[in-house]
Design a protein around this motif. Structure first.
Motif, mmCIF file in Angstrom:
data_model
loop_
_atom_site.group_PDB
_atom_site.id
_atom_site.type_symbol
_atom_site.label_atom_id
_atom_site.label_comp_id
_atom_site.label_asym_id
_atom_site.label_seq_id
_atom_site.Cartn_x
_atom_site.Cartn_y
_atom_site.Cartn_z
ATOM 1 N N PRO A 101 36.175 65.144 46.620
ATOM 2 C CA PRO A 101 36.370 65.477 45.200
ATOM 3 C C PRO A 101 37.480 64.660 44.536
ATOM 4 O O PRO A 101 37.379 64.333 43.357
ATOM 5 N N GLU A 102 38.517 64.300 45.283
ATOM 6 C CA GLU A 102 39.602 63.487 44.716
ATOM 7 C C GLU A 102 39.111 62.082 44.372
ATOM 8 O O GLU A 102 39.492 61.509 43.361
ATOM 9 N N TYR A 103 38.252 61.531 45.207
ATOM 10 C CA TYR A 103 37.659 60.227 44.905
ATOM 11 C C TYR A 103 36.856 60.320 43.610
ATOM 12 O O TYR A 103 37.001 59.506 42.708
ATOM 13 N N LYS A 104 36.020 61.342 43.551
ATOM 14 C CA LYS A 104 35.178 61.507 42.364
ATOM 15 C C LYS A 104 36.016 61.745 41.109
ATOM 16 O O LYS A 104 35.688 61.243 40.037
ATOM 17 N N ARG A 105 37.115 62.481 41.241
ATOM 18 C CA ARG A 105 37.954 62.805 40.092
ATOM 19 C C ARG A 105 38.772 61.603 39.611
ATOM 20 O O ARG A 105 38.801 61.299 38.426
ATOM 21 N N ALA A 106 39.430 60.919 40.532
ATOM 22 C CA ALA A 106 40.410 59.917 40.131
ATOM 23 C C ALA A 106 39.937 58.472 40.280
ATOM 24 O O ALA A 106 40.262 57.636 39.440
ATOM 25 N N LEU A 107 39.181 58.176 41.302
ATOM 26 C CA LEU A 107 38.908 56.783 41.612
ATOM 27 C C LEU A 107 37.674 56.213 40.942
ATOM 28 O O LEU A 107 37.664 55.052 40.547
ATOM 29 N N PHE A 108 36.632 57.000 40.838
ATOM 30 C CA PHE A 108 35.395 56.478 40.259
ATOM 31 C C PHE A 108 35.659 55.911 38.860
ATOM 32 O O PHE A 108 35.317 54.773 38.563
ATOM 33 N N ALA A 109 36.311 56.682 38.019
ATOM 34 C CA ALA A 109 36.609 56.233 36.649
ATOM 35 C C ALA A 109 37.645 55.115 36.637
ATOM 36 O O ALA A 109 37.608 54.236 35.777
ATOM 37 N N ASP A 110 38.569 55.134 37.589
ATOM 38 C CA ASP A 110 39.611 54.108 37.617
ATOM 39 C C ASP A 110 39.028 52.718 37.816
ATOM 40 O O ASP A 110 39.531 51.748 37.245
ATOM 41 N N HIS A 111 37.978 52.592 38.601
ATOM 42 C CA HIS A 111 37.366 51.279 38.835
ATOM 43 C C HIS A 111 37.001 50.595 37.523
ATOM 44 O O HIS A 111 37.144 49.384 37.386
ATOM 45 N N GLU A 112 36.521 51.361 36.569
ATOM 46 C CA GLU A 112 36.081 50.778 35.301
ATOM 47 C C GLU A 112 37.249 50.239 34.474
ATOM 48 O O GLU A 112 37.043 49.433 33.563
ATOM 49 N N LYS A 113 38.474 50.628 34.782
ATOM 50 C CA LYS A 113 39.651 50.171 34.032
ATOM 51 C C LYS A 113 40.065 48.750 34.400
ATOM 52 O O LYS A 113 40.748 48.088 33.620
ATOM 53 N N PHE A 114 39.699 48.277 35.587
ATOM 54 C CA PHE A 114 40.146 46.954 36.011
ATOM 55 C C PHE A 114 39.035 46.076 36.581
ATOM 56 O O PHE A 114 39.187 44.859 36.648
ATOM 57 N N ALA A 115 37.926 46.659 36.996
ATOM 58 C CA ALA A 115 36.890 45.906 37.706
ATOM 59 C C ALA A 115 35.645 45.686 36.868
ATOM 60 O O ALA A 115 35.267 46.539 36.071
ATOM 61 N N ASP A 116 35.027 44.547 37.073
ATOM 62 C CA ASP A 116 33.699 44.301 36.526
ATOM 63 C C ASP A 116 32.716 44.750 37.610
ATOM 64 O O ASP A 116 32.326 43.966 38.482
ATOM 65 N N THR A 117 32.373 46.021 37.572
ATOM 66 C CA THR A 117 31.554 46.610 38.643
ATOM 67 C C THR A 117 30.115 46.098 38.625
ATOM 68 O O THR A 117 29.397 46.263 39.605
ATOM 69 N N LYS A 118 29.703 45.480 37.535
ATOM 70 C CA LYS A 118 28.340 44.926 37.462
ATOM 71 C C LYS A 118 28.245 43.586 38.180
ATOM 72 O O LYS A 118 27.212 43.250 38.734
ATOM 73 N N ARG A 119 29.320 42.791 38.157
ATOM 74 C CA ARG A 119 29.316 41.474 38.803
ATOM 75 C C ARG A 119 29.761 41.521 40.259
ATOM 76 O O ARG A 119 29.376 40.671 41.051
ATOM 77 N N THR A 120 30.597 42.474 40.608
ATOM 78 C CA THR A 120 31.138 42.568 41.960
ATOM 79 C C THR A 120 30.008 42.725 42.973
ATOM 80 O O THR A 120 29.056 43.462 42.734
ATOM 81 N N ARG A 121 30.115 42.036 44.080
ATOM 82 C CA ARG A 121 29.116 42.071 45.144
ATOM 83 C C ARG A 121 29.744 42.639 46.404
ATOM 84 O O ARG A 121 30.928 42.450 46.653
ATOM 85 N N MET A 122 28.930 43.321 47.213
ATOM 86 C CA MET A 122 29.431 43.971 48.423
ATOM 87 C C MET A 122 28.482 43.771 49.587
ATOM 88 O O MET A 122 27.291 43.576 49.395
ATOM 89 N N THR A 123 29.046 43.868 50.768
ATOM 90 C CA THR A 123 28.261 43.850 51.987
ATOM 91 C C THR A 123 29.041 44.568 53.079
ATOM 92 O O THR A 123 30.259 44.714 52.981
ATOM 93 N N ILE A 124 28.346 45.029 54.097
ATOM 94 C CA ILE A 124 28.986 45.622 55.270
ATOM 95 C C ILE A 124 28.547 44.816 56.480
ATOM 96 O O ILE A 124 27.364 44.497 56.630
ATOM 97 N N GLY A 125 29.510 44.491 57.307
ATOM 98 C CA GLY A 125 29.215 43.769 58.542
ATOM 99 C C GLY A 125 30.201 44.175 59.617
ATOM 100 O O GLY A 125 31.050 45.040 59.401
ATOM 101 N N TYR A 126 30.082 43.550 60.755
ATOM 102 C CA TYR A 126 31.023 43.790 61.842
ATOM 103 C C TYR A 126 32.132 42.758 61.761
ATOM 104 O O TYR A 126 31.883 41.592 61.506
#
Length: 137
Positions: A101-126
């Motif tokens: 719940p703390e992530y959902k409350r504080a962090l989700f919205a915070d990303h939009e204040k500094f990040a271009d979440t549409k352009r950012t790319r992600m992957t998971i690997g070892y």
């Protein structure tokens, strides 16, 4: 070994190739992430057993250093503003972090204040260390 990693046990690593929000300058981006965002997320990561959280910012002065090592194989310079890496043993750790719940409350919205979440790319690997502090591992 550091971060609980053993040579036979590679860790999962979420890598984000991140872009700053449009209109934000490089120093404001770095400062916001390190002085505001990191303190918001750091304790949650500890709570959920995340092993490592790191950022590599690449503003124009450091990106320009690529000219010193540029050759036919080092020719495709990335334009990401930051590489964020989060290491953990099991994907369920990160799923639990995002469901907190703390992530959902504080962090989700915070990303939009500094990040271009549409352009950012992600992957998971070892990830596995082969050299650390100048020593073979």
């Amino acid at each position: 070994m550091a971060n609980g990693q053993t040579s036979n046990e590679p860790m999962l690593c979420l890598t984000m190739c991140a872009y700053k929000r449009e209109g934000m300058d490089d120093e404001d981006y770095r400062k916001y992430m390190t002085e505001h965002h990191v303190p918001l997320v750091r304790d949650l990561m500890v709570k959920h057993g995340i092993d490592k959280y790191s950022m590599t910012h690449s503003p124009p002065p450091t990106r320009a250093l690529m000219n010193k090592i540029f050759d036919a194989q080092f020719a495709n310079v990335a334009d990401y503003d930051c590489i964020v890496q989060i290491q953990f043993r099991d994907i369920d750790q990160f799923i639990a972090l995002k469901a907190d719940p703390e992530y959902k409350r504080a962090l989700f919205a915070d990303h939009e204040k500094f990040a271009d979440t549409k352009r950012t790319r992600m992957t998971i690997g070892y990830v596995r260390d082969f050299l650390r502090d100048g020593m073979l591992v």
